[in-house]
Every structure is written in structure tokens, then in C-alpha cells.
Design a protein around this motif. Structure first.
Motif, PDB file in Angstrom:
ATOM      1  N   LYS A  40       0.971  -0.879   0.155  1.00 61.07           N
ATOM      2  CA  LYS A  40      -0.027   0.035  -0.135  1.00 61.07           C
ATOM      3  C   LYS A  40       0.783   0.812  -0.213  1.00 61.07           C
ATOM      4  O   LYS A  40       0.568   2.175  -0.790  1.00 61.07           O
ATOM      5  N   PRO A  41       1.802   1.437   1.239  1.00 59.58           N
ATOM      6  CA  PRO A  41       2.276   3.195   1.404  1.00 59.58           C
ATOM      7  C   PRO A  41       4.071   2.377   0.466  1.00 59.58           C
ATOM      8  O   PRO A  41       4.300   1.705   1.002  1.00 59.58           O
ATOM      9  N   TYR A  42       4.488   3.363  -0.695  1.00 56.43           N
ATOM     10  CA  TYR A  42       5.717   3.056  -1.017  1.00 56.43           C
ATOM     11  C   TYR A  42       6.626   4.374  -0.715  1.00 56.43           C
ATOM     12  O   TYR A  42       6.050   5.695  -1.440  1.00 56.43           O
ATOM     13  N   PHE A  43       7.525   4.541  -1.519  1.00 54.66           N
ATOM     14  CA  PHE A  43       8.643   5.667  -1.105  1.00 54.66           C
ATOM     15  C   PHE A  43       9.655   5.261  -2.297  1.00 54.66           C
ATOM     16  O   PHE A  43      10.196   4.085  -1.993  1.00 54.66           O
ATOM     17  N   LEU A  44       9.659   6.123  -3.226  1.00 53.94           N
ATOM     18  CA  LEU A  44      10.847   6.039  -4.473  1.00 53.94           C
ATOM     19  C   LEU A  44      11.884   7.081  -4.544  1.00 53.94           C
ATOM     20  O   LEU A  44      11.308   7.745  -4.675  1.00 53.94           O
ATOM     21  N   SER A  45      12.884   6.951  -4.108  1.00 55.57           N
ATOM     22  CA  SER A  45      13.938   7.719  -4.658  1.00 55.57           C
ATOM     23  C   SER A  45      14.932   7.411  -5.860  1.00 55.57           C
ATOM     24  O   SER A  45      15.338   6.430  -5.780  1.00 55.57           O
ATOM     25  N   ARG A  46      14.891   9.012  -6.961  1.00 53.92           N
ATOM     26  CA  ARG A  46      15.404   9.110  -7.819  1.00 53.92           C
ATOM     27  C   ARG A  46      15.645  10.009  -8.750  1.00 53.92           C
ATOM     28  O   ARG A  46      15.049  10.978  -8.148  1.00 53.92           O
ATOM     29  N   PRO A  47      17.161  10.297  -8.725  1.00 51.09           N
ATOM     30  CA  PRO A  47      17.520  11.617  -9.694  1.00 51.09           C
ATOM     31  C   PRO A  47      16.148  12.219 -10.568  1.00 51.09           C
ATOM     32  O   PRO A  47      15.318  11.308 -11.214  1.00 51.09           O
ATOM     33  N   ARG A  48      16.510  13.617 -10.299  1.00 49.90           N
ATOM     34  CA  ARG A  48      15.660  14.415 -11.714  1.00 49.90           C
ATOM     35  C   ARG A  48      15.896  14.218 -13.195  1.00 49.90           C
ATOM     36  O   ARG A  48      16.700  12.708 -13.392  1.00 49.90           O
ATOM     37  N   ARG A  49      14.621  13.775 -14.140  1.00 54.40           N
ATOM     38  CA  ARG A  49      14.426  13.430 -15.134  1.00 54.40           C
ATOM     39  C   ARG A  49      14.367  11.753 -14.907  1.00 54.40           C
ATOM     40  O   ARG A  49      15.673  11.256 -16.557  1.00 54.40           O
ATOM     41  N   PHE A  50      14.545  11.046 -14.282  1.00 53.27           N
ATOM     42  CA  PHE A  50      14.737   9.764 -14.376  1.00 53.27           C
ATOM     43  C   PHE A  50      12.944   8.871 -14.945  1.00 53.27           C
ATOM     44  O   PHE A  50      13.033   7.892 -14.489  1.00 53.27           O
ATOM     45  N   PHE A 190      -3.638   3.571  -1.165  1.00 45.39           N
ATOM     46  CA  PHE A 190      -2.809   3.124  -2.319  1.00 45.39           C
ATOM     47  C   PHE A 190      -1.850   4.531  -2.072  1.00 45.39           C
ATOM     48  O   PHE A 190      -2.356   5.627  -2.022  1.00 45.39           O
ATOM     49  N   VAL A 191      -0.723   4.631  -1.692  1.00 44.14           N
ATOM     50  CA  VAL A 191       0.239   5.514  -1.464  1.00 44.14           C
ATOM     51  C   VAL A 191       1.808   5.717  -1.949  1.00 44.14           C
ATOM     52  O   VAL A 191       2.362   4.665  -1.593  1.00 44.14           O
ATOM     53  N   PHE A 192       2.174   6.792  -2.817  1.00 46.22           N
ATOM     54  CA  PHE A 192       3.548   6.519  -3.277  1.00 46.22           C
ATOM     55  C   PHE A 192       3.993   8.051  -3.492  1.00 46.22           C
ATOM     56  O   PHE A 192       3.384   9.060  -4.257  1.00 46.22           O
ATOM     57  N   LEU A 193       4.743   8.494  -3.019  1.00 51.21           N
ATOM     58  CA  LEU A 193       5.528   8.981  -2.940  1.00 51.21           C
ATOM     59  C   LEU A 193       7.153   8.636  -4.099  1.00 51.21           C
ATOM     60  O   LEU A 193       7.507   8.329  -3.167  1.00 51.21           O
ATOM     61  N   THR A 194       7.460  10.524  -3.906  1.00 46.92           N
ATOM     62  CA  THR A 194       8.734  10.423  -4.955  1.00 46.92           C
ATOM     63  C   THR A 194       9.572  11.441  -5.296  1.00 46.92           C
ATOM     64  O   THR A 194       8.631  12.162  -4.402  1.00 46.92           O
ATOM     65  N   GLY A 195      10.555  10.980  -4.580  1.00 50.45           N
ATOM     66  CA  GLY A 195      11.283  12.443  -4.242  1.00 50.45           C
ATOM     67  C   GLY A 195      12.690  12.049  -5.289  1.00 50.45           C
ATOM     68  O   GLY A 195      13.526  10.674  -5.608  1.00 50.45           O
ATOM     69  N   VAL A 196      14.010  13.219  -4.621  1.00 50.90           N
ATOM     70  CA  VAL A 196      15.555  12.535  -4.869  1.00 50.90           C
ATOM     71  C   VAL A 196      15.986  12.434  -3.777  1.00 50.90           C
ATOM     72  O   VAL A 196      16.808  11.129  -3.695  1.00 50.90           O
ATOM     73  N   THR A 197      15.812  12.978  -2.351  1.00 54.91           N
ATOM     74  CA  THR A 197      16.526  12.703  -1.194  1.00 54.91           C
ATOM     75  C   THR A 197      16.115  11.985  -0.522  1.00 54.91           C
ATOM     76  O   THR A 197      14.158  12.778  -0.024  1.00 54.91           O
ATOM     77  N   LYS A 198      16.005  11.757   0.233  1.00 59.69           N
ATOM     78  CA  LYS A 198      15.274  10.460   1.555  1.00 59.69           C
ATOM     79  C   LYS A 198      15.933  11.364   3.191  1.00 59.69           C
ATOM     80  O   LYS A 198      17.329  11.422   2.933  1.00 59.69           O
ATOM     81  N   PHE A 199      15.199  12.301   3.201  1.00 59.94           N
ATOM     82  CA  PHE A 199      15.714  13.612   4.548  1.00 59.94           C
ATOM     83  C   PHE A 199      15.066  12.824   5.724  1.00 59.94           C
ATOM     84  O   PHE A 199      14.732  12.930   5.794  1.00 59.94           O
ATOM     85  N   ILE A 214      11.372   1.370  -1.595  1.00 59.69           N
ATOM     86  CA  ILE A 214      11.514   0.531  -2.309  1.00 59.69           C
ATOM     87  C   ILE A 214      12.969   1.187  -2.973  1.00 59.69           C
ATOM     88  O   ILE A 214      13.673   0.396  -4.398  1.00 59.69           O
ATOM     89  N   SER A 215      13.667   2.124  -2.696  1.00 61.62           N
ATOM     90  CA  SER A 215      14.677   2.834  -3.529  1.00 61.62           C
ATOM     91  C   SER A 215      15.918   2.047  -4.159  1.00 61.62           C
ATOM     92  O   SER A 215      16.472   1.514  -5.342  1.00 61.62           O
ATOM     93  N   MET A 216      15.937   0.887  -2.966  1.00 60.07           N
ATOM     94  CA  MET A 216      17.243   0.088  -3.469  1.00 60.07           C
ATOM     95  C   MET A 216      17.042  -1.358  -3.502  1.00 60.07           C
ATOM     96  O   MET A 216      17.504  -1.946  -3.040  1.00 60.07           O
ATOM     97  N   LYS A 217      15.326  -1.081  -3.713  1.00 61.90           N
ATOM     98  CA  LYS A 217      15.026  -3.054  -3.631  1.00 61.90           C
ATOM     99  C   LYS A 217      15.593  -3.522  -4.813  1.00 61.90           C
ATOM    100  O   LYS A 217      15.119  -2.677  -5.673  1.00 61.90           O
ATOM    101  N   PRO A 218      16.354  -4.841  -4.964  1.00 63.25           N
ATOM    102  CA  PRO A 218      16.701  -5.087  -6.254  1.00 63.25           C
ATOM    103  C   PRO A 218      14.886  -5.514  -7.410  1.00 63.25           C
ATOM    104  O   PRO A 218      15.321  -5.338  -8.947  1.00 63.25           O
ATOM    105  N   GLN A 219      13.887  -5.933  -6.859  1.00 63.75           N
ATOM    106  CA  GLN A 219      12.762  -5.821  -7.599  1.00 63.75           C
ATOM    107  C   GLN A 219      12.504  -5.177  -8.600  1.00 63.75           C
ATOM    108  O   GLN A 219      11.810  -5.069  -9.459  1.00 63.75           O
ATOM    109  N   TYR A 220      12.397  -4.026  -7.766  1.00 60.97           N
ATOM    110  CA  TYR A 220      12.444  -2.688  -8.535  1.00 60.97           C
ATOM    111  C   TYR A 220      13.055  -1.447  -8.928  1.00 60.97           C
ATOM    112  O   TYR A 220      12.949  -0.482  -9.148  1.00 60.97           O
TER     113      TYR A 220
END
Length: 520
Positions: A40-50, A190-199, A214-220
């Protein structure tokens, strides 16, 4: 050259636009379905324009039940119900956050739009209470779990990094606002947050402890970006045309694409991915360039590097780090690496399973040489428009054996320094040498070392091998003697090229190269 007339989704972040208007699309919908149906609740960190915004738009279309948009994609064979849910989509990306009231105003404006659909309670005054009220009413009125999508949740924090008071105001506001997502869990599908940085200090990662990062999980790991297989399968005609335009074979084209734009690893066990923004732009004009790097200069990162007095040579050669030292950014920390990693300028290259240490390094040549070029004006007197000229001349002079001209030109990198740059330790001058030789490395075999027991720099050209040693407040003679005493030339004696030793002394008093000696 034939115009392929295939539509590239450059700058298009809306899934429905891509699908209804015939743009090329790298199919990520199998992962979208998996994420949507296993938690249900997710967070994903990725660089800009990705591709984060496109990913959220894909989730939005899926939870709207728009089956027609997914025809022919992997998810079509996986989903059977296509239910429609109420969706609250908050995009914090395209705003300027420069005052305490600015964030409140933006959140309030978005809440007002949702309240026009679902209503507002009379006692709901704060943005947090209004957010909770909207979620509850959306659930009650539709009978369906609410979907919350937040794009670039951290944009206000990133824009206020250098203003501690403003940063604290934003932190408190977001702490309360995102904390609603835990309180409202019963109403959410469902909740999904994205950003560049994990503060690490923001409550979305402390109070909202059920959030699945899920930022560093291999399946994603490949949910954003594209793999080599996806690149070839989706853009085969474009790759062939790119090779033709640049007089490269297909294999050479793919290898050049890998060298420039591949190499991002978001997990130690996952394959690398290409930067999608650069890939699309290469195919648009069939020219290799630093497309991603040029869209956002890392000025604030350089300022953080300077404030922390971080040894740039470590950054340029790769950094060993534990996951705790780069996965979360702590505002009061003197460690700039998490922000540099999460912004996409460093990535995971190796993993020591025994000691659980990661090697972080530049993902590819676009980022490596873009970053080094960007650093030069901060550490020398050479400006952006002079760099290519200087580096080209440097290489030509060494290729022709004109070491005196090379050294004379190197002096210009230290001329007319502003006073604040002159009053530095030995490290500053070493870094300038380091930057020069690193930049030369993109055009010739140039290595620059910082480890004891090796020459400071080695440059290999078709006719010559140069070994450089630098001293600060010593003598050029001492530098030359160290080359001999330490046997720096021994590894190259059977090479066949002419060996040239260059001993250099730098004077802290004159703030420039004081003397050099050349010996063949």
C-alpha cells in the motif's frame, strides 16, 4: 539519412498523452501492477528527469481504471478488474519555494481543488486537517480506497537547504502534512511518494514507519530508466540511424551509448539502467552530448562540497561507504555524499558483501566529465567557455612532446585566483592538478593518483609516456628525485614509447607553479 518519423516522448510525463498520441513507450507496466497489488504505502527515490512523474501518471491511469490505455502492454494480461478509485495527485515539482507561506499556499491551493469535489469540514483549518478530511470524504463518497500520489515530495526542502530557518519551517509543515497518511490508513488503497532525497528527519520516514522504501530493492531497480535490453527492443531503428549518422557500427553505437548514459545501479544486485532523458535526446538529433547534465547544474552540491571541505579527489576516484552513510541525508551532517548520490551524480558500482561496503562512483562519462568540467571554475581561474580550449591544447602539446608549453599553460589555471581561493591548504592545489588530468582522461590515457607510492599523474600518448610529480613549497629537483627513488618509471620501461619525467614545484607564496624540470 532517412527520417524515421517515430515519436519520441521528450518532456512528456503524462501516460495518457504517450499512449493516445502514439509516442514510443518502454513498458514498465508489469512492475506497476506488481507494486500496486503487493503493498500500500511506497516511497521511491530517483534522480531528476528519470521518469518519476511518468511513473506516477501511469499509476494514476491504472487506478482510474483506464483499461484502453494499456492495450498491448504487459499489465493487460495481469489485471482483470480495472476498478476506479478516487485519486489525490500532488505535484510539488514546478514551484518556487522561497518563503514560509509559499509552501502553505501551494498545499492550500491543491486542497481547495480537491475540496470542490469532495467538500470541506467547517472545523478543518490547517492544511493537515483539511488533507485528512478530503481523504476521509473521498473514501466515504465513492466507497473505494483513496489513492494518494505525491511527486517530488522533497522539492521544498531541496530548495531551502542553504536557509536553515526556512528549511525548519518547511520540515515542520511537511512533517504534519505527510503524517496524515498514517492517520488516514483505513481510508487509503494506495500511497506512492517520489523524490530525489530521503531526508531522515522528515516524519514521512519516522512517523510513517509502515512506508515501504523501494529505492534500493532489487525487484524494483529498473522501474525508472531503461535496461540495455529495453533500449534495443524499443529503439532499434533509432540506434541504427544513430550509428549511421556517426559512422559507427551497431555494436560500437551501443557501446558508446553504454559509456555515456548507462551505469546507474540502484541496488548492489541489480543490472544497470540508462538515463532515459539523455537517450531520448540523442535519438532526437543523433548527436552524442551531455543532455541530462545540462538540464540542471549542481551548484548547491558544489557549495555543500566546499562548506564541508570534502576532498574532491576521493569523490572523483570513487568512495567506499556503508549504506547508512549515503541512503539518507541529514541536514546538519557534514557528509555531502548522500545528496550527491541521490541526485544521480554518484551510483553504486561495487559491493563488498563481507564488510557490507559499497563503492560509489560516477555512473558514466556524461556525468563524470560534466561534473568535473562544472567544478573547474570553482577551483581555478578558468571559466566555462575556456575549458575545452585549454584541455585540447594540453593534449596537443603532450602529444607533440612540447612539455614546456604544457606547463606554461598549466600556470594559467592558477593565475589571478581570488584571495579566498588562495588562502587554502595544500589540498586545494592538488585538487586543481587533479581536475586538469581527469579532464584530459576523456581524450587520452591520463591517470592521476593520490595514493602514496605512485606518481601524481601519468599521461600516455602515441609517442610518449609522461610521469609527473608535484611538490608544494619543496623543489622541482626533489620532485624529480622522488620519481627516480620510488621507481615510478619501472612499470613502463618495456612499453617502447619515450619516457618523460616532469618534476614540478608549487609555491604557496606566489600561489603558482614556481619551477619545473623535464628529463627524458
Amino acid at each position: 539519412m532517412v527520417d524515421l518519423m517515430r515519436k519520441l516522448p521528450i518532456g512528456i510525463q503524462t501516460f495518457s498523452d504517450i499512449r493516445t498520441n502514439g509516442y514510443l513507450y518502454v513498458d514498465k507496466t508489469a512492475l506497476v501492477w506488481r507494486i500496486a497489488n503487493t503493498g500500500k504505502p511506497y516511497f521511491l527515490s530517483r534522480p531528476r528527469r528519470f521518469g518519476k512523474s511518468l511513473l506516477l501518471s501511469t499509476f494514476e491511469a491504472y487506478f482510474e481504471g483506464r483499461k484502453e490505455l494499456f492495450t498491448g502492454l504487459a499489465i493487460e494480461q495481469m489485471e482483470t478488474e480495472w476498478k476506479k478509485h478516487p485519486i489525490l495527485h500532488l505535484d510539488l515539482n514546478a514551484e518556487k519555494y522561497d518563503s514560509p507561506d509559499r509552501l502553505i499556499s501551494i498545499l492550500s491551493n491543491q486542497l481547495t481543488q480537491w475540496e470542490q469535489i469532495y467538500g470541506k469540514g467547517e472545523d478543518e483549518v490547517t492544511v493537515s486537517s483539511r488533507f485528512l478530511g478530503v481523504i476521509r470524504r473521498a473514501n466515504e463518497q465513492t466507497g473505494m480506497g483513496v489513492v494518494v500520489l505525491v511527486d517530488e515530495y522533497d522539492k521544498p526542502l531541496l530548495q531551502s537547504l542553504t536557509d536553515s530557518d526556512l528549511l525548519e519551517e518547511y520540515r515542520k509543515t511537511l512533517k504534519a502534512f505527510y503524517g496524515v497518511l498514517k492517520t488516514a490508513d483505513r481510508y487509503l488503497r494506495f500511497v506512492f511518494l517520489t523524490g530525489v532525497t530521503k531526508f531522515s528527519q522528515v516524519s514521512v520516514f519516522s512517523d510513517l514507519n509502515q512506508l515501504n522504501d523501494i529505492s534500493m530493492k532489487p525487484q524494483y531497480a529498473t522501474i525508472c530508466g531503461m535496461t540495455k535490453e529495453e533500449l534495443i527492443a524499443t529503439f532499434l531503428p533509432e540506434l541504427e540511424q544513430l550509428g549511421e549518422a556517426n559512422r559507427l557500427t551497431f555494436e560500437e553505437t551501443v557501446e558508446k551509448m553504454k559509456a555515456l548514459y548507462d551505469g546507474y545501479h540502484f541496488c548492489e544486485f541489480a543490472q544497470g539502467v540508462f538515463n532515459p532523458f539523455s537517450v531520448l535526446n540523442v535519438f532526437d538529433g543523433y548527436k552524442f552530448s551531455n543532455y541530462w547534465f545540462q538540464t540542471g547544474t549542481p551548484t548547491f552540491l558544489v557549495e555543500i562540497l566546499k562548506e564541508s571541505d570534502y576532498d574532491l579527489r576521493l569523490l572523483l576516484d570513487g568512495i567506499e561507504a556503508s549504506v547508512s552513510s549515503f541512503a539518507e541525508y541529514r541536514v546538519n551532517s557534514k557528509n555531502p555524499i548522500p545528496l550527491i548520490y541521490q541526485s544521480g551524480y554518484l551510483t553504486i558500482k561495487e559491493y563488498d558483501e563481507r564488510f557490507r561496503n559499497y563503492l560509489l562512483a560516477f555512473p558514466n562519462e556524461e556525468v563524470k566529465y560534466g561534473f568535473i568540467n562544472f567544478l573547474v571554475p570553482y577551483y581555478s581561474s578558468i571559466q566555462d567557455n575556456d575549458q575545452d580550449f585549454y584541455i585540447g591544447k594540453f593534449i596537443h602539446e603532450l602529444e607533440t612532446g612540447d612539455v614546456n608549453s604544457f606547463m606554461t599553460r598549466l600556470e594559467a589555471f592558477f593565475a589571478d585566483f581570488p584571495y579566498e581561493l588562495n588562502d587554502k591548504t595544500e589540498r586545494h592545489y592538488q585538487v586543481v592538478f587533479y581536475l586538469v588530468f581527469k579532464l584530459m582522461g576523456q581524450f587520452t590515457e591520463a591517470e592521476v593518483r593520490s595514493a602514496y607510492g605512485r606518481a601524481d599523474a601519468v599521461v600516455k600518448t602515441p609517442k610518449y609516456i609522461y610521469v609527473f610529480e608535484f611538490k608544494l613549497n619543496g623543489s622541482a629537483e626533489q620532485a624529480l628525485q622522488q620519481i627516480n627513488d620510488k621507481g615510478y618509471l619501472i612499470p613502463y620501461q618495456v612499453d617502447g614509447r619515450e619516457l618523460v619525467k616532469v618534476g614540478v614545484n608549487f609555491s604557496a607564496e606566489t600561489r603558482n607553479i614556481e619551477k619545473w624540470i623535464i628529463e627524458s
